[in-house]
Design an enzyme around this catalytic site. Structure first.
Site: not given
Length: 324
Positions: A168, A74, A138, A76, A78-79, A290
């Site tokens: 998040s 959580k 991670h 960022g 994915t971005w 986001g």
């Protein structure tokens, strides 16, 4: 937790006897996201992910050209996956072509999650990935496979305001494991977060390890924050490109990548609104808001203050400053 509706990372039916033996020797705690989590090398993991961590440490062999995206959950991820994929493969997949892989494929399917892929089997084959290989983890710095640390591969590390990370995680948990989180008070979850007792935690140890490594070896580790990326996305994309040895020659190319990978663009795509990943997680779960500072909609001032005080205490003397 063997239900087919439960994500792979939360199941236990594929554990080897070796993993079960290891688990029996480790400290364990009930978490707010899972019924049981285990502490290994200072970090907390689910049973399945722990098996993936050990397999990854034993079997992963880095190439000098590899690019590793490291984050806490959580923060960022994915971005960054989308940005880095579009960035390093922009010659093969021009953004202007109109048929970019990100338009039809969730970023998590384009960028392998190392210890996640190793959950089920030690025989994961990353050799078929296009060069430079882009992978995500991670793991804390000290738990990375030895070959990552000893090779010339690059690590991009992104961290995020811990209040936004917690919030998040809180909302993600309600989607990921609604039964586990239904009766778990937020105050208790926040206490666990500040004690470092959450999947992937402790937050502050994880961040500081990569921070110190980036200062010691800036050609190896690039340390960025989610907040910097939101404020100066184009400049940060150019900075990442220079770090990875694939700088831009045209400003237009940068803006095209920024637009393609924006939350607004990605969250509207059908592939990110419908369906599930192979691990069982719905793709829509990765696109909530986001934002920066979104914690204000969920956290009371007193709970936010607890995280702020913990941050000041943990980061004191490190030289690491955030405008949180």
């Amino acid at each position: 937790m063997a239900s087919s509706s439960v994500p792979v990372y939360l199941r236990d039916e594929n554990l080897t006897q070796e993993t079960r033996d290891l688990l029996s020797s480790l400290p364990s705690e009930k978490g707010w996201l899972v019924s049981e989590m285990y502490q290994y090398e200072g970090s907390w993991h689910t049973q399945a992910v722990l098996q993936g961590v050990v397999n990854c440490q034993k079997h992963f062999e880095a190439n000098d050209s590899d690019i590793i995206l490291a984050t806490l959950p959580k923060s960022g991820t994915t971005w960054l996956e989308a940005l880095l994929f579009a960035l390093i493969h922009r010659k093969k997949f021009p953004v202007s072509s109109g048929n970019h892989p990100l338009l039809a494929t969730n970023p998590h399917l384009l960028v392998p999650y190392m210890e996640g892929d190793y959950c089920v089997s030690p025989d994961v084959d990353f050799s078929k990935l296009p060069s430079p290989r882009l992978m995500q983890t991670h793991l804390s710095y000290h738990s990375l496979p030895v070959s990552i640390k000893s090779s010339s591969c690059k690590i991009v590390y992104c961290c995020r305001n811990p209040k936004d990370v917690f919030v998040s995680l809180w909302h993600f948990g309600k989607k990921l494991a609604p039964q586990e989180t239904a009766d778990y008070p937020m105050e208790k979850a926040l206490e666990a977060f500040c004690q470092g007792k959450f999947i992937g935690g402790p937050f502050w140890d994880h961040v500081l390890e990569y921070w110190y490594e980036s200062r010691k070896n800036p050609n190896k580790v690039l340390f960025v924050t989610y907040e910097e990326l939101k404020k100066q996305t184009g400049d940060m994309v150019k900075r990442m490109a220079e770090f990875l040895g694939c700088g831009f020659t045209a400003e237009e190319e940068v803006s095209e990548i920024v637009k393609l990978c924006s939350f607004e663009s990605l969250s509207k795509l059908e592939v990110n609104k419908q369906g599930k990943l192979p691990n069982g997680i719905e793709t829509s779960a990765f696109f909530r808001k986001g934002e920066t500072g979104g914690w204000r909609d969920t956290l009371s001032e007193s709970l936010a203050d607890i995280i702020d005080r913990t941050t000041e205490e943990k980061f004191g003397g490190s030289g690491l400053k955030f405008s949180f």
